[in-house]
Design an enzyme around this catalytic site. Structure first.
Site, PDB file in Angstrom:
ATOM      1  N   LEU A   1       0.529  -1.315  -0.210  1.00  0.00           N
ATOM      2  CA  LEU A   1       0.133  -0.091   0.173  1.00  0.00           C
ATOM      3  C   LEU A   1       0.866   1.201  -0.375  1.00  0.00           C
ATOM      4  O   LEU A   1       0.241   2.126   0.192  1.00  0.00           O
ATOM      5  CB  LEU A   1      -1.128  -0.131   1.372  1.00  0.00           C
ATOM      6  CG  LEU A   1      -2.006  -1.221   0.852  1.00  0.00           C
ATOM      7  CD1 LEU A   1      -2.935  -1.092   2.062  1.00  0.00           C
ATOM      8  CD2 LEU A   1      -2.976  -1.117   0.354  1.00  0.00           C
ATOM      9  N   ASP A   2       2.086   1.577  -0.107  1.00  0.00           N
ATOM     10  CA  ASP A   2       2.639   2.759  -0.950  1.00  0.00           C
ATOM     11  C   ASP A   2       4.101   1.953  -1.308  1.00  0.00           C
ATOM     12  O   ASP A   2       4.712   2.571  -0.903  1.00  0.00           O
ATOM     13  CB  ASP A   2       3.430   3.058   0.689  1.00  0.00           C
ATOM     14  CG  ASP A   2       3.774   4.372   0.642  1.00  0.00           C
ATOM     15  OD1 ASP A   2       3.681   4.888  -0.126  1.00  0.00           O
ATOM     16  OD2 ASP A   2       4.139   5.518   1.620  1.00  0.00           O
ATOM     17  N   ILE A   3       3.817   0.883  -2.422  1.00  0.00           N
ATOM     18  CA  ILE A   3       5.037   0.891  -3.282  1.00  0.00           C
ATOM     19  C   ILE A   3       5.197   2.755  -4.693  1.00  0.00           C
ATOM     20  O   ILE A   3       4.127   2.956  -5.069  1.00  0.00           O
ATOM     21  CB  ILE A   3       4.867   0.186  -4.181  1.00  0.00           C
ATOM     22  CG1 ILE A   3       4.260  -1.330  -3.156  1.00  0.00           C
ATOM     23  CG2 ILE A   3       5.296  -0.691  -5.131  1.00  0.00           C
ATOM     24  CD1 ILE A   3       3.734  -2.496  -4.465  1.00  0.00           C
TER      25      ILE A   3
ATOM     26  N   ASN B   1      10.986   4.252  -2.107  1.00  0.00           N
ATOM     27  CA  ASN B   1      10.368   2.954  -1.893  1.00  0.00           C
ATOM     28  C   ASN B   1      11.062   2.086  -2.026  1.00  0.00           C
ATOM     29  O   ASN B   1      11.513   0.769  -1.536  1.00  0.00           O
ATOM     30  CB  ASN B   1       9.826   2.139  -1.031  1.00  0.00           C
ATOM     31  CG  ASN B   1       8.975   3.625   0.054  1.00  0.00           C
ATOM     32  OD1 ASN B   1       9.465   4.237   0.807  1.00  0.00           O
ATOM     33  ND2 ASN B   1       7.472   3.537  -0.003  1.00  0.00           N
TER      34      ASN B   1
ATOM     35  N   THR C   1       0.285   7.238  -0.629  1.00  0.00           N
ATOM     36  CA  THR C   1       1.174   8.840  -1.656  1.00  0.00           C
ATOM     37  C   THR C   1       0.247   8.959  -3.074  1.00  0.00           C
ATOM     38  O   THR C   1       0.399   7.652  -3.943  1.00  0.00           O
ATOM     39  CB  THR C   1       2.412   8.077  -1.806  1.00  0.00           C
ATOM     40  OG1 THR C   1       3.429   7.847  -1.160  1.00  0.00           O
ATOM     41  CG2 THR C   1       2.632   9.825  -2.536  1.00  0.00           C
TER      42      THR C   1
END
Length: 245
Positions: free
Chosen positions: A138-140, A144, A177
């Site tokens: 849920l934040d690829i 990161n 994001t």
């Protein structure tokens, strides 16, 4: 000095809830320390939960060649600074010495197709591994996606990851994001459920587009649609509600 063990060297990055520093341990080995930001207004309980939850996710997932390794966490550490001792919460992580793909794209522009395919395959491998173990990241995003000594990718930041085993892959938690976020997740409300693994796949697509073009897909249209919504949610965010992004 952190817990009489780690000497901070340089700031590597700043995220929504933490700052990451390069640190040298007493044995001379280098690590990355992910320290929860005090300026975000987290309660002590929330700050402790942020580091312990992320460490638990890394422990449950285990080792994969394209995931950053978690070494340990300390939810009640001590930092010795110029003005005295301060209580901090932090994770000790594998250090990836070649930075992030986001930095590479900013410095060099789009990648050659073969290189982009090679790196994207590794990113997909890490994501599939997470999904196979009933989690969604849920934040690829390229910030990161780190690079190790041999320029293999290491997907980082499992602080937003959710276990979706009991919900058959779905979630009602809005995390991530915005520019990388699936539209259905960006506009979710707590009465709705979104396929979290599909949301990760959308983020993968954004990453691939950036690798090949250096630009976000439909960025101007997205910004026009989401600007008022982003302003609304940023003004109504409780820093101690970790169900929000």
């Amino acid at each position: 000095m952190i817990d009489n063990t780690f000497m901070l060297k340089e700031l590597l990055g700043v995220g929504g809830s933490s700052k990451v520093y390069s640190a040298v341990a007493e044995d001379g080995n280098e690590y990355a320390l992910k320290i929860i930001r005090k300026d975000k207004g987290y309660s002590n309980e929330t700050a402790m939960r942020l580091v312990t939850n992320e460490m638990k996710v890394m422990e449950k997932l285990g080792s994969h060649p394209n995931l950053v390794n978690g070494i340990s966490c300390n939810p009640s550490g001590t930092a010795m600074l110029a003005d005295g001792f301060h209580e901090i919460r932090y994770l000790v992580l594998e250090k990836c010495k070649n930075g992030s793909l986001s930095t590479i794209i900013r410095q060099t522009g789009p990648l050659e197709e073969e290189l982009a395919k090679f790196l994207f395959f590794q990113l997909c491998s890490a994501t599939q591994y997470i999904h196979d173990r009933n989690y969604a990241h849920l934040d690829i995003k390229l910030e990161n996606v780190l690079l190790d000594d041999f320029f293999n990718i290491k997907l980082a930041d499992l602080g937003t990851a959710v276990n979706v085993e009991d919900s058959l892959g779905f979630t009602n938690k809005r995390r991530g994001t915005l520019l990388y976020m699936a539209p259905e997740l960006a506009k979710i409300n707590k009465k709705e459920m979104v396929d979290a693994t599909i949301a990760d796949v959308y983020s993968l697509g954004v990453c691939l587009h950036l690798l090949l073009t250096g630009e976000f897909p439909c960025e101007e249209t997205f910004n026009n649609e989401m600007s008022s919504f982003e302003t609304e949610i940023s003004g109504n965010t409780d820093p101690n509600d970790t169900s929000k992004c």
